[in-house]
Design a protein around this motif. Structure first.
Motif, PDB file in Angstrom:
ATOM      1  N   ALA A 211      -8.920  12.409  -2.464  1.00 51.85           N
ATOM      2  CA  ALA A 211      -9.109  13.865  -2.186  1.00 51.85           C
ATOM      3  C   ALA A 211      -8.733  14.550  -3.462  1.00 51.85           C
ATOM      4  O   ALA A 211      -7.998  14.180  -3.708  1.00 51.85           O
ATOM      5  N   LEU A 212      -9.468  15.748  -3.471  1.00 50.71           N
ATOM      6  CA  LEU A 212      -8.646  16.466  -4.852  1.00 50.71           C
ATOM      7  C   LEU A 212      -9.285  17.617  -3.850  1.00 50.71           C
ATOM      8  O   LEU A 212     -10.711  18.338  -3.726  1.00 50.71           O
ATOM      9  N   HIS A 213      -8.248  18.720  -3.547  1.00 47.81           N
ATOM     10  CA  HIS A 213      -8.398  20.059  -2.859  1.00 47.81           C
ATOM     11  C   HIS A 213      -7.559  21.453  -3.403  1.00 47.81           C
ATOM     12  O   HIS A 213      -6.927  21.426  -4.246  1.00 47.81           O
ATOM     13  N   ALA A 214      -8.685  22.352  -4.187  1.00 48.57           N
ATOM     14  CA  ALA A 214      -8.372  23.292  -4.470  1.00 48.57           C
ATOM     15  C   ALA A 214      -9.301  24.423  -4.371  1.00 48.57           C
ATOM     16  O   ALA A 214     -10.393  24.044  -4.315  1.00 48.57           O
ATOM     17  N   GLY A 215      -8.617  25.565  -4.317  1.00 49.50           N
ATOM     18  CA  GLY A 215      -9.728  27.009  -3.724  1.00 49.50           C
ATOM     19  C   GLY A 215     -10.532  27.093  -3.163  1.00 49.50           C
ATOM     20  O   GLY A 215      -9.993  26.224  -2.124  1.00 49.50           O
ATOM     21  N   THR A 216     -10.910  28.101  -3.007  1.00 49.51           N
ATOM     22  CA  THR A 216     -11.145  28.775  -1.978  1.00 49.51           C
ATOM     23  C   THR A 216     -12.351  29.048  -1.925  1.00 49.51           C
ATOM     24  O   THR A 216     -14.074  29.365  -1.545  1.00 49.51           O
ATOM     25  N   THR A 217     -13.425  29.959  -2.839  1.00 49.42           N
ATOM     26  CA  THR A 217     -14.587  30.314  -3.485  1.00 49.42           C
ATOM     27  C   THR A 217     -14.797  30.585  -4.935  1.00 49.42           C
ATOM     28  O   THR A 217     -13.642  29.322  -5.947  1.00 49.42           O
ATOM     29  N   SER A 218     -16.149  30.600  -5.465  1.00 53.09           N
ATOM     30  CA  SER A 218     -15.868  30.048  -6.824  1.00 53.09           C
ATOM     31  C   SER A 218     -15.569  31.522  -7.776  1.00 53.09           C
ATOM     32  O   SER A 218     -15.281  31.324  -8.823  1.00 53.09           O
ATOM     33  N   ASN A 219     -15.067  32.602  -7.665  1.00 55.58           N
ATOM     34  CA  ASN A 219     -14.841  33.272  -8.551  1.00 55.58           C
ATOM     35  C   ASN A 219     -13.194  33.868  -8.146  1.00 55.58           C
ATOM     36  O   ASN A 219     -12.982  34.528  -8.377  1.00 55.58           O
ATOM     37  N   ILE A 220     -12.365  32.812  -7.961  1.00 52.48           N
ATOM     38  CA  ILE A 220     -10.926  32.620  -7.828  1.00 52.48           C
ATOM     39  C   ILE A 220     -10.057  31.560  -8.465  1.00 52.48           C
ATOM     40  O   ILE A 220     -10.985  30.468  -7.370  1.00 52.48           O
ATOM     41  N   ILE A 221      -9.988  31.686  -9.224  1.00 58.44           N
ATOM     42  CA  ILE A 221      -9.073  30.488  -9.652  1.00 58.44           C
ATOM     43  C   ILE A 221      -7.590  30.457  -8.807  1.00 58.44           C
ATOM     44  O   ILE A 221      -7.054  31.029  -8.714  1.00 58.44           O
TER      45      ILE A 221
ATOM     46  N   SER B 164      -5.443  32.806 -16.778  1.00 64.25           N
ATOM     47  CA  SER B 164      -5.037  31.955 -15.182  1.00 64.25           C
ATOM     48  C   SER B 164      -3.904  30.697 -15.759  1.00 64.25           C
ATOM     49  O   SER B 164      -3.958  30.415 -17.056  1.00 64.25           O
ATOM     50  N   VAL B 165      -3.011  29.808 -15.415  1.00 64.18           N
ATOM     51  CA  VAL B 165      -3.465  28.471 -15.809  1.00 64.18           C
ATOM     52  C   VAL B 165      -3.938  27.462 -14.957  1.00 64.18           C
ATOM     53  O   VAL B 165      -3.384  27.468 -13.518  1.00 64.18           O
ATOM     54  N   ASP B 166      -5.226  27.441 -15.108  1.00 68.51           N
ATOM     55  CA  ASP B 166      -6.351  26.791 -13.574  1.00 68.51           C
ATOM     56  C   ASP B 166      -5.520  25.062 -13.256  1.00 68.51           C
ATOM     57  O   ASP B 166      -5.760  24.850 -14.262  1.00 68.51           O
ATOM     58  N   PRO B 167      -5.323  25.517 -11.999  1.00 68.46           N
ATOM     59  CA  PRO B 167      -5.019  23.788 -11.721  1.00 68.46           C
ATOM     60  C   PRO B 167      -5.651  23.185 -11.242  1.00 68.46           C
ATOM     61  O   PRO B 167      -6.080  21.900 -11.375  1.00 68.46           O
TER      62      PRO B 167
ATOM     63  N   GLY C 272       0.935  -1.635   0.242  1.00 65.44           N
ATOM     64  CA  GLY C 272      -0.827   0.073  -0.160  1.00 65.44           C
ATOM     65  C   GLY C 272       1.500   1.560  -0.069  1.00 65.44           C
ATOM     66  O   GLY C 272       1.573   1.401   1.086  1.00 65.44           O
ATOM     67  N   ASP C 273       0.785   2.165  -0.927  1.00 69.88           N
ATOM     68  CA  ASP C 273       1.094   3.208  -0.817  1.00 69.88           C
ATOM     69  C   ASP C 273       0.032   4.973  -0.473  1.00 69.88           C
ATOM     70  O   ASP C 273      -0.829   4.352  -1.819  1.00 69.88           O
ATOM     71  N   SER C 274       0.611   5.437   0.177  1.00 67.14           N
ATOM     72  CA  SER C 274      -0.449   7.111   0.321  1.00 67.14           C
ATOM     73  C   SER C 274       0.185   8.069  -0.849  1.00 67.14           C
ATOM     74  O   SER C 274       1.665   8.076  -0.466  1.00 67.14           O
ATOM     75  N   LEU C 275      -0.018   8.893  -1.457  1.00 69.07           N
ATOM     76  CA  LEU C 275       0.833   9.936  -2.299  1.00 69.07           C
ATOM     77  C   LEU C 275      -0.415  11.233  -2.206  1.00 69.07           C
ATOM     78  O   LEU C 275      -1.000  10.782  -2.448  1.00 69.07           O
ATOM     79  N   LYS C 276       0.866  11.953  -1.905  1.00 70.64           N
ATOM     80  CA  LYS C 276       0.570  13.191  -2.066  1.00 70.64           C
ATOM     81  C   LYS C 276       0.497  14.303  -3.111  1.00 70.64           C
ATOM     82  O   LYS C 276       1.867  14.367  -3.316  1.00 70.64           O
ATOM     83  N   ILE C 277      -0.387  14.508  -4.247  1.00 73.26           N
ATOM     84  CA  ILE C 277       0.363  14.902  -5.200  1.00 73.26           C
ATOM     85  C   ILE C 277      -0.069  16.863  -4.975  1.00 73.26           C
ATOM     86  O   ILE C 277      -1.455  16.901  -5.230  1.00 73.26           O
ATOM     87  N   THR C 278       1.222  18.093  -5.144  1.00 73.74           N
ATOM     88  CA  THR C 278       0.517  19.413  -5.660  1.00 73.74           C
ATOM     89  C   THR C 278       0.994  19.904  -7.161  1.00 73.74           C
ATOM     90  O   THR C 278       2.718  19.569  -7.244  1.00 73.74           O
ATOM     91  N   VAL C 279       0.182  20.655  -8.414  1.00 74.07           N
ATOM     92  CA  VAL C 279      -0.402  20.394  -8.950  1.00 74.07           C
ATOM     93  C   VAL C 279      -0.187  22.315  -8.757  1.00 74.07           C
ATOM     94  O   VAL C 279      -0.929  22.959  -7.818  1.00 74.07           O
ATOM     95  N   TYR C 280       1.395  23.060  -9.756  1.00 72.85           N
ATOM     96  CA  TYR C 280       1.063  24.157  -9.666  1.00 72.85           C
ATOM     97  C   TYR C 280       1.048  25.267 -10.980  1.00 72.85           C
ATOM     98  O   TYR C 280       1.308  24.489 -12.025  1.00 72.85           O
ATOM     99  N   GLY C 281      -0.598  26.360 -10.945  1.00 68.84           N
ATOM    100  CA  GLY C 281      -0.712  26.408 -11.939  1.00 68.84           C
ATOM    101  C   GLY C 281      -0.469  28.165 -11.636  1.00 68.84           C
ATOM    102  O   GLY C 281       0.512  28.182 -10.911  1.00 68.84           O
ATOM    103  N   LYS C 282      -1.488  28.938 -11.753  1.00 69.17           N
ATOM    104  CA  LYS C 282      -0.771  29.988 -11.951  1.00 69.17           C
ATOM    105  C   LYS C 282      -2.638  30.699 -11.570  1.00 69.17           C
ATOM    106  O   LYS C 282      -3.407  31.022 -12.495  1.00 69.17           O
ATOM    107  N   GLY C 283      -2.468  31.736 -10.183  1.00 70.15           N
ATOM    108  CA  GLY C 283      -4.097  32.060  -9.915  1.00 70.15           C
ATOM    109  C   GLY C 283      -4.726  33.462 -10.700  1.00 70.15           C
ATOM    110  O   GLY C 283      -3.873  34.152 -11.802  1.00 70.15           O
TER     111      GLY C 283
END
Length: 409
Positions: free
Chosen positions: A240-250, A206-209, A186-197
């Motif tokens: 799980a997939l986590h990104a952003g805080t509100t609807s009008n911010i990339i 933007s580069v939409d992550p 078993g392997d758990s893996l956290k991946i962080t990808v970077y765009g442009k807000g």
């Protein structure tokens, strides 16, 4: 009378304290790396039984019983509980808020302590060295490595074979074994990808992550379907997939949490390589602002039983319990860290499963096709192995397996 029968002759008279130990451990569960009360209980009993006792890897406890010339057998039990709120209603239910022995490790400890006592009392029936090892932090995959890192291989005699067992939602009074892989890596893996807000109204800036992460999730599904050979096993889950805080911010980044299960170390390596290749490729295609980050955690080794050891132990089980109680184990997609211990010594091992479900309830559920619904599985807040005959059976499996190597011939 066989050596197993001789050593086990006094089991019934020992079951009282074994049951008491089990209920006390169940009432007082301890999370991974916090098994201090449990360790003290284990130390005290092993010392009283005549074992040479030491601490290794923090809460890890080892008892060594030397009994003349012969092989050395190591038997292991794990000790930690889970962050689960108990819902069994048992009279000996957990007294610790939000913590429960929901995987049977309290039963593992009690059974191995019972076996250790019987092995000490029955020294006239066997020869060699018996090591009872009690390991912390199995649930987080860290305990066996902690013991190895603390010099385990230099602190106890080198075993010829290592043994371990686990209670499962199978009928109590049965044991299941198999050669080769029995528990997945078993392997758990956290991946962080970077765009442009950017502002949600200005996507061209933007580069939409979020879009990037969505593309990665879809592309990852092709690994098992198109890169793993048909007939071989692998699971790639994006939990799980986590990104952003509100609807009008990339946002400028997204985080994905993955879980990977495999039964073959080569498949494991190729799947992990494919994940990194796909993520890097999608980031490049999206014009990501920087390279992705990969953080591996919660890693569990493959548990793959040695064929010769497993055959020897299965033969002993069959001779003692009869063929109706011994079954072929199905491979489990759950994972364990036990194998790091025998691998550190460079010795073969076998890991078997014992039943903990009420036999009548299991048979009724099996007849109705409702085992998954009616028989609580490990990690459930309702998981509660029936004390009898599970405890007695767990003691016997440890003794019978050890004596398949240590019995005088």
């Amino acid at each position: 009378m066989s050596s197993s029968d001789t050593v086990l002759a006094s089991l019934d008279s020992e079951l009282g304290w074994i049951r008491e130990t089990y209920t006390e451990l169940h009432r007082h569960p301890e999370l991974s790396l916090e098994e201090h009360r449990t360790s003290k209980t284990v130390e005290g009993k092993l010392a009283a039984f005549g074992y040479s006792v030491s601490r290794v890897g923090g809460a890890g406890v080892i008892g060594v019983l030397r009994n003349g010339d012969g092989p050395t057998v190591l038997a292991r039990a794990d000790m930690d509980a889970l962050p689960v709120t108990e819902a069994t209603g048992l009279p000996y239910a957990s007294t610790v808020s939000g913590v429960m022995h929901a995987c049977g490790h309290d039963l593992h400890v009690s059974a191995l302590l019972g076996a250790a006592k019987l092995m000490a009392d029955g020294r006239g029936a066997w020869s060699g060295t018996y090591i009872a090892l009690f390991q912390p932090a199995e649930e987080i995959g860290a305990g066996s490595q902690a013991m190895v890192d603390d010099g385990l291989v230099t602190k106890v005699p080198r075993p010829d074979v290592a043994l371990a067992q686990h209670v499962m939602p199978l009928p109590a009074g049965t044991v299941a074994t198999t050669e080769g892989p029995v528990l997945s890596a078993g392997d758990s893996l956290k991946i962080t990808v970077y765009g442009k807000g950017a502002h949600g109204s200005m996507p061209h800036m933007s580069v939409d992550p979020v879009v990037l992460a969505a593309s990665i999730v879809l592309r990852l599904q092709s690994i098992v379907a198109r890169e793993v050979k048909p007939g071989e096993f692998a699971v790639v889950t994006v939990g799980a997939l986590h990104a952003g805080t509100t609807s009008n911010i990339i946002p400028d980044r997204a985080t994905l949490l993955l879980n990977i299960r495999t039964y073959d170390n080569q498949v494991r390596a190729s799947v992990l390589a494919a994940i990194e290749r796909i993520v890097r490729g999608e980031c490049s295609a999206a014009g990501a602002s920087r390279e992705p980050d990969f953080e591996y955690y919660g890693q569990f080794p493959l548990t793959s039983n040695d064929a010769a050891v497993t055959a020897r132990v299965r033969t002993a089980f069959t001779a003692h319990f009869g063929p109706d109680a011994v079954h072929q184990a199905e491979r489990q997609t759950a994972s364990e860290d036990f194998s790091r211990i025998p691998e550190a010594f460079g010795v073969p091992y076998t890991f078997w499963l014992i039943g903990g479900a009420d036999p009548e309830a299991y048979r009724a559920a099996a007849a109705g096709g409702t085992v998954a619904q009616d028989i609580p599985a490990n990690h459930s807040p309702l998981f509660a192995p029936v004390m009898d005959p599970t405890l007695s059976f767990g003691v016997q499996t440890h003794v019978v397996a050890a004596l398949s190597y240590l019995a005088d011939r």
